[in-house]
Scaffold this motif. Sequence first.
Motif, PDB file in Angstrom:
ATOM      1  N   ASP A 174       0.811  -1.214   0.000  1.00 29.65           N
ATOM      2  CA  ASP A 174       0.000   0.000   0.000  1.00 29.65           C
ATOM      3  C   ASP A 174       0.847   1.269   0.000  1.00 29.65           C
ATOM      4  OD1 ASP A 174       1.012  -0.220   2.511  1.00 29.65           O
ATOM      5  OD2 ASP A 174      -0.897  -0.071   3.565  1.00 29.65           O
ATOM      6  N   THR A 175       2.163   1.119  -0.170  1.00 31.47           N
ATOM      7  CA  THR A 175       3.039   2.276  -0.305  1.00 31.47           C
ATOM      8  C   THR A 175       4.045   2.001  -1.407  1.00 31.47           C
ATOM      9  OG1 THR A 175       4.734   1.513   1.249  1.00 31.47           O
ATOM     10  CG2 THR A 175       2.875   2.733   2.176  1.00 31.47           C
ATOM     11  N   ASP A 183       7.841   9.347   5.792  1.00 22.44           N
ATOM     12  CA  ASP A 183       7.848   8.206   4.871  1.00 22.44           C
ATOM     13  C   ASP A 183       8.194   6.909   5.590  1.00 22.44           C
ATOM     14  OD1 ASP A 183       7.082   9.664   2.709  1.00 22.44           O
ATOM     15  OD2 ASP A 183       9.082   9.812   1.817  1.00 22.44           O
ATOM     16  N   ILE A 223       5.037   5.916   7.456  1.00 22.53           N
ATOM     17  CA  ILE A 223       3.985   5.532   6.510  1.00 22.53           C
ATOM     18  C   ILE A 223       4.244   4.139   5.948  1.00 22.53           C
ATOM     19  CG2 ILE A 223       3.026   6.081   4.227  1.00 22.53           C
ATOM     20  CD1 ILE A 223       3.328   9.082   5.025  1.00 22.53           C
ATOM     21  N   TYR A 224       5.519   3.774   5.841  1.00 27.15           N
ATOM     22  CA  TYR A 224       5.914   2.448   5.344  1.00 27.15           C
ATOM     23  C   TYR A 224       5.219   1.321   6.111  1.00 27.15           C
ATOM     24  CZ  TYR A 224       8.947  -1.650   4.684  1.00 27.15           C
ATOM     25  OH  TYR A 224       9.435  -2.910   4.444  1.00 27.15           O
ATOM     26  N   GLY A 237       2.279   1.235   7.350  1.00 28.03           N
ATOM     27  CA  GLY A 237       0.884   1.085   6.996  1.00 28.03           C
ATOM     28  C   GLY A 237      -0.091   1.277   8.150  1.00 28.03           C
ATOM     29  N   LYS A 285       0.416   4.871   9.004  1.00 23.81           N
ATOM     30  CA  LYS A 285       0.212   5.610   7.756  1.00 23.81           C
ATOM     31  C   LYS A 285      -0.759   6.770   7.969  1.00 23.81           C
ATOM     32  CE  LYS A 285      -1.691   5.094   3.079  1.00 23.81           C
ATOM     33  NZ  LYS A 285      -2.219   4.144   2.074  1.00 23.81           N
TER      34      LYS A 285
END
Length: 304
Positions: A156-157, A229, A232-233, A235, A239
């Motif tokens: 998802d990233t 980032d 966010i990795y 998830g 995220k």
Amino acid sequence: MTNYDMITVLGPTACGKTSLSVELAYMLNSEIISADSRQIYRGMDLGTGKDLCEYKVNDKDIPYHLIDIADPGYKYNVFEYQHDFLEAYNDIKSRGITPILCGGTGMYLEAVLKGYRLIPVPENPELREKLEKKSLQELTEMLSSYKKLHNSTDVDTVKRAVRAIEIEEYYKSKPAEYRDFPMINSVIVGLDIDREIRRQKITKRLKQRLDEGMVDEVRGLLERGLTPDELIYYGLEYKYLTLHVIGELTYQEMFIQLETAIHQFAKRQMTWFRGMERRGLKINWIDASLPMNEKIDAIKQMLD
């Protein structure tokens, strides 16, 4: 008990895996090995649902393994998990104890239960440079072109997609220099939870963890030097909470999108577990809504 090397408790998020495993460990004088891909990280507590306070029954602390073993920002992988699992497993078995494997990360569970033999995949700087400007959609399309598909439902990233392509490229070009992994005879218990009850529990738990300070946890991680980032990795909570903290989502937008993402994640978990059954693993499903003593009795019958 002598027929099994290990007991495995699995199920989707919010089904009660931890509480059942802790009660079982107390009854059997056992220890728990986590199979959660995010609980390995120190300081990522509320967002990963560690619930470490649950690892106690009648003032007895239940030993656990593979939680809080890596710093946030580190890119831990399934090969490392197998290695760390074996160290914990062999240590527990050497003391005459039957371990309990507990978690919901399908790839970690299956890598252990099916005895996958994996190659450690190094980073490929040249490939990463070629892919760095591509969109997530472009990367996902590239990933689907490989004969041996990666688990794209979890991609998802952009970083996850790049890593997935990196792994596929490596497997395509390298000989299968697999390492041995022992076959472990485990009784596998799955907690089957009604979909609507699961949704209610997910929403209730999300609200509770937000009240407990999950936004502050993410702020703290960013203040410690992690980049948006990097968070966010991971998830899900990290995220959407990061996007909220850096001002890209309002609180309400964050809550709605995160709640939806967790529901979708739980559905993907069940899809993976059903796939495990198709791939030859027998999962003994128990109704998650049963009282704890009835669930324990059902597992006792399996062990006998």
